[in-house]
Scaffold this motif. Structure first.
Motif, PDB file in Angstrom:
ATOM      1  N   MET A   1      -2.393 -18.292  23.109  1.00 27.59           N
ATOM      2  CA  MET A   1      -2.576 -16.960  22.561  1.00 27.59           C
ATOM      3  C   MET A   1      -1.734 -16.824  21.294  1.00 27.59           C
ATOM      4  SD  MET A   1      -2.347 -13.478  24.581  1.00 27.59           S
ATOM      5  CE  MET A   1      -2.226 -11.931  23.801  1.00 27.59           C
ATOM      6  N   ALA A   2      -2.312 -16.273  20.270  1.00 28.40           N
ATOM      7  CA  ALA A   2      -1.638 -16.145  18.985  1.00 28.40           C
ATOM      8  C   ALA A   2      -0.541 -15.087  19.036  1.00 28.40           C
ATOM      9  CB  ALA A   2      -2.647 -15.781  17.904  1.00 28.40           C
ATOM     10  N   MET A   3       0.505 -15.347  18.285  1.00 30.38           N
ATOM     11  CA  MET A   3       1.589 -14.383  18.083  1.00 30.38           C
ATOM     12  C   MET A   3       1.419 -13.816  16.675  1.00 30.38           C
ATOM     13  SD  MET A   3       4.879 -16.658  19.300  1.00 30.38           S
ATOM     14  CE  MET A   3       6.053 -15.312  19.244  1.00 30.38           C
ATOM     15  N   ASN A   4       1.792 -12.559  16.487  1.00 28.90           N
ATOM     16  CA  ASN A   4       1.803 -12.070  15.114  1.00 28.90           C
ATOM     17  C   ASN A   4       3.122 -12.473  14.465  1.00 28.90           C
ATOM     18  OD1 ASN A   4       3.794  -9.968  15.548  1.00 28.90           O
ATOM     19  ND2 ASN A   4       2.165  -8.744  16.477  1.00 28.90           N
ATOM     20  N   LEU A   5       3.195 -12.365  13.167  1.00 24.71           N
ATOM     21  CA  LEU A   5       4.363 -12.834  12.435  1.00 24.71           C
ATOM     22  C   LEU A   5       5.620 -12.048  12.815  1.00 24.71           C
ATOM     23  CD1 LEU A   5       5.473 -14.848  10.465  1.00 24.71           C
ATOM     24  CD2 LEU A   5       4.764 -13.339   8.601  1.00 24.71           C
ATOM     25  N   GLU A   6       5.486 -10.762  13.107  1.00 25.24           N
ATOM     26  CA  GLU A   6       6.656  -9.974  13.516  1.00 25.24           C
ATOM     27  C   GLU A   6       7.246 -10.525  14.817  1.00 25.24           C
ATOM     28  OE1 GLU A   6       3.829  -8.566  12.395  1.00 25.24           O
ATOM     29  OE2 GLU A   6       4.588  -7.622  10.571  1.00 25.24           O
ATOM     30  N   GLN A   7       6.394 -10.957  15.753  1.00 24.48           N
ATOM     31  CA  GLN A   7       6.881 -11.559  16.997  1.00 24.48           C
ATOM     32  C   GLN A   7       7.593 -12.887  16.720  1.00 24.48           C
ATOM     33  OE1 GLN A   7       2.979 -11.487  18.812  1.00 24.48           O
ATOM     34  NE2 GLN A   7       3.685 -10.051  20.396  1.00 24.48           N
ATOM     35  N   VAL A   8       7.052 -13.675  15.808  1.00 20.50           N
ATOM     36  CA  VAL A   8       7.696 -14.939  15.437  1.00 20.50           C
ATOM     37  C   VAL A   8       9.072 -14.663  14.851  1.00 20.50           C
ATOM     38  CG1 VAL A   8       7.601 -16.925  13.873  1.00 20.50           C
ATOM     39  CG2 VAL A   8       5.539 -16.203  15.092  1.00 20.50           C
ATOM     40  N   LEU A   9       9.149 -13.733  13.885  1.00 19.30           N
ATOM     41  CA  LEU A   9      10.418 -13.440  13.226  1.00 19.30           C
ATOM     42  C   LEU A   9      11.439 -12.832  14.177  1.00 19.30           C
ATOM     43  CD1 LEU A   9       9.062 -12.097   9.820  1.00 19.30           C
ATOM     44  CD2 LEU A   9      10.087 -14.327  10.280  1.00 19.30           C
ATOM     45  N   ALA A  10      10.978 -12.066  15.172  1.00 17.74           N
ATOM     46  CA  ALA A  10      11.893 -11.470  16.149  1.00 17.74           C
ATOM     47  C   ALA A  10      12.395 -12.491  17.154  1.00 17.74           C
ATOM     48  CB  ALA A  10      11.190 -10.324  16.883  1.00 17.74           C
ATOM     49  N   THR A  11      11.654 -13.560  17.367  1.00 12.89           N
ATOM     50  CA  THR A  11      11.982 -14.562  18.378  1.00 12.89           C
ATOM     51  C   THR A  11      12.694 -15.775  17.803  1.00 12.89           C
ATOM     52  OG1 THR A  11       9.986 -13.886  19.569  1.00 12.89           O
ATOM     53  CG2 THR A  11      10.983 -15.957  20.229  1.00 12.89           C
ATOM     54  N   ALA A  12      12.282 -16.221  16.631  1.00 10.77           N
ATOM     55  CA  ALA A  12      12.775 -17.479  16.059  1.00 10.77           C
ATOM     56  C   ALA A  12      14.202 -17.344  15.545  1.00 10.77           C
ATOM     57  CB  ALA A  12      11.857 -17.937  14.940  1.00 10.77           C
ATOM     58  N   LYS A  13      14.964 -18.377  15.752  1.00  8.21           N
ATOM     59  CA  LYS A  13      16.322 -18.516  15.222  1.00  8.21           C
ATOM     60  C   LYS A  13      16.309 -19.703  14.258  1.00  8.21           C
ATOM     61  CE  LYS A  13      17.967 -15.618  18.406  1.00  8.21           C
ATOM     62  NZ  LYS A  13      17.188 -14.438  18.309  1.00  8.21           N
ATOM     63  N   ASP A  14      17.374 -19.844  13.481  1.00 11.06           N
ATOM     64  CA  ASP A  14      17.463 -20.968  12.557  1.00 11.06           C
ATOM     65  C   ASP A  14      17.298 -22.274  13.330  1.00 11.06           C
ATOM     66  OD1 ASP A  14      17.756 -22.360  10.203  1.00 11.06           O
ATOM     67  OD2 ASP A  14      19.935 -22.165  10.127  1.00 11.06           O
ATOM     68  N   GLY A  15      16.328 -23.083  12.960  1.00 12.17           N
ATOM     69  CA  GLY A  15      16.076 -24.355  13.623  1.00 12.17           C
ATOM     70  C   GLY A  15      15.056 -24.304  14.748  1.00 12.17           C
ATOM     71  N   SER A  16      14.551 -23.111  15.087  1.00  8.43           N
ATOM     72  CA  SER A  16      13.524 -23.010  16.129  1.00  8.43           C
ATOM     73  C   SER A  16      12.258 -23.728  15.690  1.00  8.43           C
ATOM     74  CB  SER A  16      13.167 -21.547  16.406  1.00  8.43           C
ATOM     75  OG  SER A  16      14.234 -20.840  16.965  1.00  8.43           O
ATOM     76  N   SER A  17      11.484 -24.201  16.664  1.00 12.10           N
ATOM     77  CA  SER A  17      10.166 -24.777  16.399  1.00 12.10           C
ATOM     78  C   SER A  17       9.124 -23.675  16.536  1.00 12.10           C
ATOM     79  CB  SER A  17       9.839 -25.884  17.399  1.00 12.10           C
ATOM     80  OG  SER A  17      10.638 -27.012  17.167  1.00 12.10           O
ATOM     81  N   VAL A  18       8.368 -23.452  15.490  1.00 10.59           N
ATOM     82  CA  VAL A  18       7.284 -22.475  15.503  1.00 10.59           C
ATOM     83  C   VAL A  18       5.989 -23.264  15.582  1.00 10.59           C
ATOM     84  CG1 VAL A  18       6.148 -20.600  14.269  1.00 10.59           C
ATOM     85  CG2 VAL A  18       8.649 -20.844  14.144  1.00 10.59           C
ATOM     86  N   HIS A  19       5.251 -23.086  16.663  1.00 11.20           N
ATOM     87  CA  HIS A  19       4.023 -23.841  16.889  1.00 11.20           C
ATOM     88  C   HIS A  19       2.867 -23.154  16.170  1.00 11.20           C
ATOM     89  CE1 HIS A  19       6.529 -25.830  19.771  1.00 11.20           C
ATOM     90  NE2 HIS A  19       6.743 -24.670  20.387  1.00 11.20           N
ATOM     91  N   ILE A  20       2.058 -23.972  15.500  1.00 10.50           N
ATOM     92  CA  ILE A  20       0.914 -23.431  14.748  1.00 10.50           C
ATOM     93  C   ILE A  20      -0.340 -24.243  15.035  1.00 10.50           C
ATOM     94  CG2 ILE A  20       2.373 -22.598  12.855  1.00 10.50           C
ATOM     95  CD1 ILE A  20       1.098 -24.958  11.170  1.00 10.50           C
ATOM     96  N   THR A  21      -1.469 -23.603  14.770  1.00 10.94           N
ATOM     97  CA  THR A  21      -2.767 -24.269  14.703  1.00 10.94           C
ATOM     98  C   THR A  21      -3.361 -23.902  13.354  1.00 10.94           C
ATOM     99  OG1 THR A  21      -3.101 -24.136  17.088  1.00 10.94           O
ATOM    100  CG2 THR A  21      -5.060 -24.460  15.744  1.00 10.94           C
ATOM    101  N   LEU A  22      -3.862 -24.900  12.639  1.00 17.03           N
ATOM    102  CA  LEU A  22      -4.466 -24.685  11.325  1.00 17.03           C
ATOM    103  C   LEU A  22      -5.847 -25.313  11.335  1.00 17.03           C
ATOM    104  CD1 LEU A  22      -4.011 -23.710   8.338  1.00 17.03           C
ATOM    105  CD2 LEU A  22      -3.286 -26.053   7.852  1.00 17.03           C
ATOM    106  N   VAL A  23      -6.863 -24.514  11.028  1.00 12.21           N
ATOM    107  CA  VAL A  23      -8.237 -25.009  10.957  1.00 12.21           C
ATOM    108  C   VAL A  23      -8.819 -24.682   9.588  1.00 12.21           C
ATOM    109  CG1 VAL A  23      -8.630 -24.804  13.447  1.00 12.21           C
ATOM    110  CG2 VAL A  23      -9.223 -22.902  11.958  1.00 12.21           C
ATOM    111  N   SER A  24      -9.846 -25.441   9.202  1.00 12.12           N
ATOM    112  CA  SER A  24     -10.551 -25.148   7.958  1.00 12.12           C
ATOM    113  C   SER A  24     -12.038 -25.382   8.162  1.00 12.12           C
ATOM    114  CB  SER A  24     -10.043 -26.025   6.802  1.00 12.12           C
ATOM    115  OG  SER A  24     -10.507 -27.360   6.949  1.00 12.12           O
ATOM    116  N   ASN A  25     -12.824 -24.771   7.278  1.00 16.39           N
ATOM    117  CA  ASN A  25     -14.263 -24.994   7.253  1.00 16.39           C
ATOM    118  C   ASN A  25     -14.699 -24.933   5.802  1.00 16.39           C
ATOM    119  OD1 ASN A  25     -16.868 -25.451   8.036  1.00 16.39           O
ATOM    120  ND2 ASN A  25     -17.100 -23.568   9.200  1.00 16.39           N
ATOM    121  N   GLN A  26     -15.664 -25.777   5.446  1.00 14.94           N
ATOM    122  CA  GLN A  26     -16.165 -25.846   4.083  1.00 14.94           C
ATOM    123  C   GLN A  26     -17.662 -25.580   4.060  1.00 14.94           C
ATOM    124  OE1 GLN A  26     -13.074 -29.091   2.342  1.00 14.94           O
ATOM    125  NE2 GLN A  26     -14.989 -29.896   3.026  1.00 14.94           N
ATOM    126  N   ASN A  27     -18.182 -25.278   2.868  1.00 14.84           N
ATOM    127  CA  ASN A  27     -19.606 -24.963   2.772  1.00 14.84           C
ATOM    128  C   ASN A  27     -20.491 -26.186   2.963  1.00 14.84           C
ATOM    129  OD1 ASN A  27     -19.323 -26.281   0.326  1.00 14.84           O
ATOM    130  ND2 ASN A  27     -19.893 -24.518  -0.937  1.00 14.84           N
TER     131      ASN A  27
END
Length: 165
Positions: A1-27
């Motif tokens: 489930m995705a987190m919004n950026l405010e949740q990331v910034l409220a949770t993350a500390k210096d050196g924390s791992s922030v998990h992401i998924t990045l997708v793309s699509n082209q024409n």
């Protein structure tokens, strides 16, 4: 489930791992997928006149992620007796990935836009992504013979650095 950026910034500390998924699509129908972790660094500087300049909160890859592509196919069908190997049909071949490095920097305090930098195929490209719900989307570089690609980024979790004494 995705987190919004405010949740990331409220949770993350210096050196924390922030998990992401990045997708793309082209024409041209080629899609890509990558997931991994970015190391979080909080905002620093900018508080004292003549002191270090303001550096917004940012995240960057500690090591490259694997980027998968829909046009890189894997043969999953057995070769018929006495026949030729069938055409590979499984997209996103795990044996044919590219190394991807990602960095994300916050722009404004409302967190509606982020600056993203990706390094893939040996090239580094920067672009912006805009918030849509808990996701960020933006037009970035083409990853093949296309005019560009639409990228979507999801923050999927935060892991705190474990300090062992």
């Amino acid at each position: 489930m995705a987190m919004n950026l405010e949740q990331v910034l409220a949770t993350a500390k210096d050196g924390s791992s922030v998990h992401i998924t990045l997708v793309s699509n082209q024409n041209n129908g080629i899609a890509s997928y990558a997931d991994g972790s970015l190391i979080f660094h909080p905002q620093s500087g900018g508080t004292e006149f003549g002191g270090p300049p303001l550096r917004p909160a940012h995240m960057e890859s500690a090591s490259p992620m694997k980027m998968y592509f829909s046009d890189r196919r894997l043969s999953i069908d057995p070769v018929p007796a006495g026949g030729f190997a069938p055409t590979p049909r499984q997209p996103f071949n795990a044996n044919a990935t590219e190394a991807l490095s990602v960095s994300v920097a916050m722009t404004a305090s409302d967190h509606k836009t982020i600056n993203v930098s990706i390094k893939v195929f040996g090239n580094t490209v920067k672009f912006t992504m805009d918030r849509i719900g808990d996701l960020y989307a933006g037009v970035g570089p083409s990853l093949s013979q296309s005019s560009g690609a639409v990228f979507v980024l999801a923050f999927t979790g935060v892991s705190q650095l474990q300090i062992i004494h």
